[in-house]
Design a protein around this motif. Sequence first.
Motif, PDB file in Angstrom:
ATOM      1  N   TRP A  22       2.366  -9.768  -6.614  1.00 52.83           N
ATOM      2  CA  TRP A  22       1.086  -9.065  -6.775  1.00 52.83           C
ATOM      3  C   TRP A  22       1.102  -7.724  -6.049  1.00 52.83           C
ATOM      4  O   TRP A  22       0.639  -6.705  -6.572  1.00 52.83           O
ATOM      5  CB  TRP A  22      -0.056  -9.935  -6.255  1.00 52.83           C
ATOM      6  N   MET A  23       1.640  -7.713  -4.804  1.00 49.50           N
ATOM      7  CA  MET A  23       1.718  -6.466  -4.039  1.00 49.50           C
ATOM      8  C   MET A  23       2.601  -5.453  -4.749  1.00 49.50           C
ATOM      9  O   MET A  23       2.285  -4.259  -4.786  1.00 49.50           O
ATOM     10  CB  MET A  23       2.263  -6.758  -2.628  1.00 49.50           C
ATOM     11  N   TRP A  24       3.711  -5.917  -5.313  1.00 48.33           N
ATOM     12  CA  TRP A  24       4.598  -5.011  -6.047  1.00 48.33           C
ATOM     13  C   TRP A  24       3.870  -4.402  -7.243  1.00 48.33           C
ATOM     14  O   TRP A  24       3.890  -3.198  -7.453  1.00 48.33           O
ATOM     15  CB  TRP A  24       5.833  -5.771  -6.508  1.00 48.33           C
ATOM     16  N   GLN A  25       3.212  -5.276  -8.019  1.00 50.57           N
ATOM     17  CA  GLN A  25       2.507  -4.805  -9.204  1.00 50.57           C
ATOM     18  C   GLN A  25       1.388  -3.836  -8.820  1.00 50.57           C
ATOM     19  O   GLN A  25       1.190  -2.793  -9.456  1.00 50.57           O
ATOM     20  CB  GLN A  25       1.925  -5.999  -9.973  1.00 50.57           C
ATOM     21  N   ASP A  26       0.656  -4.160  -7.758  1.00 52.94           N
ATOM     22  CA  ASP A  26      -0.487  -3.345  -7.340  1.00 52.94           C
ATOM     23  C   ASP A  26      -0.051  -1.979  -6.825  1.00 52.94           C
ATOM     24  O   ASP A  26      -0.832  -1.028  -6.839  1.00 52.94           O
ATOM     25  CB  ASP A  26      -1.266  -4.084  -6.254  1.00 52.94           C
ATOM     26  N   SER A  27       1.209  -1.858  -6.353  1.00 48.53           N
ATOM     27  CA  SER A  27       1.692  -0.590  -5.780  1.00 48.53           C
ATOM     28  C   SER A  27       2.180   0.393  -6.828  1.00 48.53           C
ATOM     29  O   SER A  27       2.421   1.563  -6.513  1.00 48.53           O
ATOM     30  CB  SER A  27       2.837  -0.863  -4.799  1.00 48.53           C
ATOM     31  N   GLY A 338       5.616  -2.928   3.186  1.00 51.90           N
ATOM     32  CA  GLY A 338       4.849  -2.991   1.950  1.00 51.90           C
ATOM     33  C   GLY A 338       5.607  -2.337   0.822  1.00 51.90           C
ATOM     34  O   GLY A 338       6.825  -2.094   0.918  1.00 51.90           O
ATOM     35  N   PHE A 339       4.893  -2.028  -0.247  1.00 52.64           N
ATOM     36  CA  PHE A 339       5.468  -1.391  -1.426  1.00 52.64           C
ATOM     37  C   PHE A 339       4.724  -0.083  -1.706  1.00 52.64           C
ATOM     38  O   PHE A 339       3.499  -0.026  -1.588  1.00 52.64           O
ATOM     39  CB  PHE A 339       5.329  -2.290  -2.659  1.00 52.64           C
ATOM     40  N   ILE A 340       5.466   0.946  -2.083  1.00 55.58           N
ATOM     41  CA  ILE A 340       4.887   2.156  -2.650  1.00 55.58           C
ATOM     42  C   ILE A 340       5.603   2.418  -3.960  1.00 55.58           C
ATOM     43  O   ILE A 340       6.829   2.577  -3.983  1.00 55.58           O
ATOM     44  CB  ILE A 340       5.006   3.367  -1.701  1.00 55.58           C
ATOM     45  N   ASP A 341       4.856   2.415  -5.029  1.00 54.18           N
ATOM     46  CA  ASP A 341       5.387   2.585  -6.386  1.00 54.18           C
ATOM     47  C   ASP A 341       6.524   1.599  -6.667  1.00 54.18           C
ATOM     48  O   ASP A 341       7.550   1.954  -7.245  1.00 54.18           O
ATOM     49  CB  ASP A 341       5.855   4.029  -6.604  1.00 54.18           C
ATOM     50  N   TYR A 347       6.390   1.438   5.793  1.00 51.24           N
ATOM     51  CA  TYR A 347       5.683   2.673   5.463  1.00 51.24           C
ATOM     52  C   TYR A 347       4.573   2.979   6.472  1.00 51.24           C
ATOM     53  O   TYR A 347       4.040   2.094   7.131  1.00 51.24           O
ATOM     54  CB  TYR A 347       5.062   2.571   4.070  1.00 51.24           C
ATOM     55  N   TRP A 348       4.213   4.270   6.522  1.00 59.26           N
ATOM     56  CA  TRP A 348       3.101   4.730   7.351  1.00 59.26           C
ATOM     57  C   TRP A 348       1.782   4.326   6.696  1.00 59.26           C
ATOM     58  O   TRP A 348       1.668   4.271   5.477  1.00 59.26           O
ATOM     59  CB  TRP A 348       3.152   6.248   7.522  1.00 59.26           C
ATOM     60  N   PRO A 356      -1.089   5.079  -2.361  1.00 52.45           N
ATOM     61  CA  PRO A 356      -2.045   6.186  -2.385  1.00 52.45           C
ATOM     62  C   PRO A 356      -3.458   5.792  -1.996  1.00 52.45           C
ATOM     63  O   PRO A 356      -4.388   6.569  -2.198  1.00 52.45           O
ATOM     64  CB  PRO A 356      -2.005   6.604  -3.856  1.00 52.45           C
ATOM     65  N   ASP A 357      -3.633   4.588  -1.435  1.00 56.71           N
ATOM     66  CA  ASP A 357      -4.968   4.116  -1.087  1.00 56.71           C
ATOM     67  C   ASP A 357      -5.390   4.675   0.262  1.00 56.71           C
ATOM     68  O   ASP A 357      -5.683   3.940   1.209  1.00 56.71           O
ATOM     69  CB  ASP A 357      -4.978   2.581  -1.077  1.00 56.71           C
ATOM     70  N   MET A 358      -5.400   6.015   0.366  1.00 58.58           N
ATOM     71  CA  MET A 358      -5.702   6.691   1.617  1.00 58.58           C
ATOM     72  C   MET A 358      -7.172   7.115   1.657  1.00 58.58           C
ATOM     73  O   MET A 358      -7.797   7.292   0.613  1.00 58.58           O
ATOM     74  CB  MET A 358      -4.805   7.928   1.775  1.00 58.58           C
TER      75      MET A 358
END
Length: 468
Positions: A22-27, A338-341, A347-348, A356-358
């Motif tokens: 889910w985290m992978w897909q959501d990223s 975590g995952f980014i894209d 990650y920071w 991009p959920d900043m």
Amino acid sequence: MSRLRLVISGVAALAVLGPLGWMWQDSLLPSAYSVMGEHARHGGRSVTTLVADPLRKADVEVTLTAREARFRLASGRQVDGYTLNGSSPGPPIEARQGQLVQVKLVNASVPGGVTLHWHGVDVPNAADGVAGVTQDAVAVGKEYVYRFVARQAGTFWYHSHQVSHEQVAGGLLGALVVHPAGRAPDVDVVALTHLYRGTRTLNGAESDTRVAAPPGARARVRVINTDNGATSVWVTGAPARLVAIDGTDVHGPAPFERAAVLVTAGARADLEVTMPADGSPVRVQVGGPLSVVLGSGAPPPSARPAATVDPLTYGTAVPLKLGPPDRSFRYVIGRRPGFIDGVPGLYWTVNGHLFPDMPMFMVAEGDVVRMTIVNDSGEVHPMHLHGHHAVVLSRNGVAATGSPWWVDSLNVGTGESYDLEFVADNPGIWVDHCHDLPHAGEGLMAHLMYEGVTTPFLIGGSANNSSE
């Protein structure tokens, strides 16, 4: 029993892999998206309208042609990277306070596109040069014109803000100096430090910068740190004064000896020395191995002094007239896996969120804004806010007592916190990010957005915009 074990193993695997999936897909990021996120809407002022007076004639006109190239440093060493008008650093740009500067950027051969950001200059938003936010990256064969009034005298620089962690390191940068209308120093020299593929340079050379300076002359040395980490500057041969930080004059700068000035990534520090009456030379060491040598001969290099000038207490205080804050924000920097894209990593985070959920820091024009920056990440971060200068109120709860310490690039050590204030007097959508540019590329980037301002530009898309 064996079937039960298989069921239990399967359930356990799903319990672990399900959330990860889910985290992978959501990223995963779309091929094109707006930094405005949920704040995107129609209407309002587009960033493209936030420009300098289009009817005013330019006082300073420059054309910069960007190329991907193999070039030679002054030492003869060859470097694979990028040039502006055939060299790196690009040509220094100079203006007088109040002049309108116009720069035409031509992309001759940079394959990923290119922009120019005017680091530390509070330009109109359309001239900020951030790909996907204030413009599209300039493709090969295309051009873009930047126009801004140099309202603040000081030391600044320019660099690409498209794939910036690669293009800046590769050489797409240069110095920008805005001179005041008043009396100039007797000697005025830029000291731009840059690391080319592991090679330390000063003003594009692997050797000292030597400048004639007669006895009694006032010499101003403008240190510009274009790298991803902090550097230190110190002077031997005469007392020095720290007369400006990030393009803003220090009030009541006292002479000091046997102390260093820390210049974080992206920051600038102007040091002034009065040449000794006996004609002795002065050495201004920038990061240690390279120096600006003033006068004839040279004192030998010295080790970095143990003491560091602290801008929180340096100089003399002046009452601030900002008023109570209208908006207050926290910018808490952390780090977690975590995952980014879709790419896993460490990650920071900003306020606990991954890119991009900043957070989007929303302000209205005229607001007094208080920002608290907290670094719980384990590493130093040089934080850079575009389009504004902020004054440091306190560090780790200790109030500033020296000259007002105005910054656009602030060294925030791990475990440190800073309280800053600024006036929201420059409408637009502005990046607020770490200037250790690989960190920004790993997601350490938020935005300051004025109410009623929109952007038509997208990250990704046909222009392949990638600000970091």
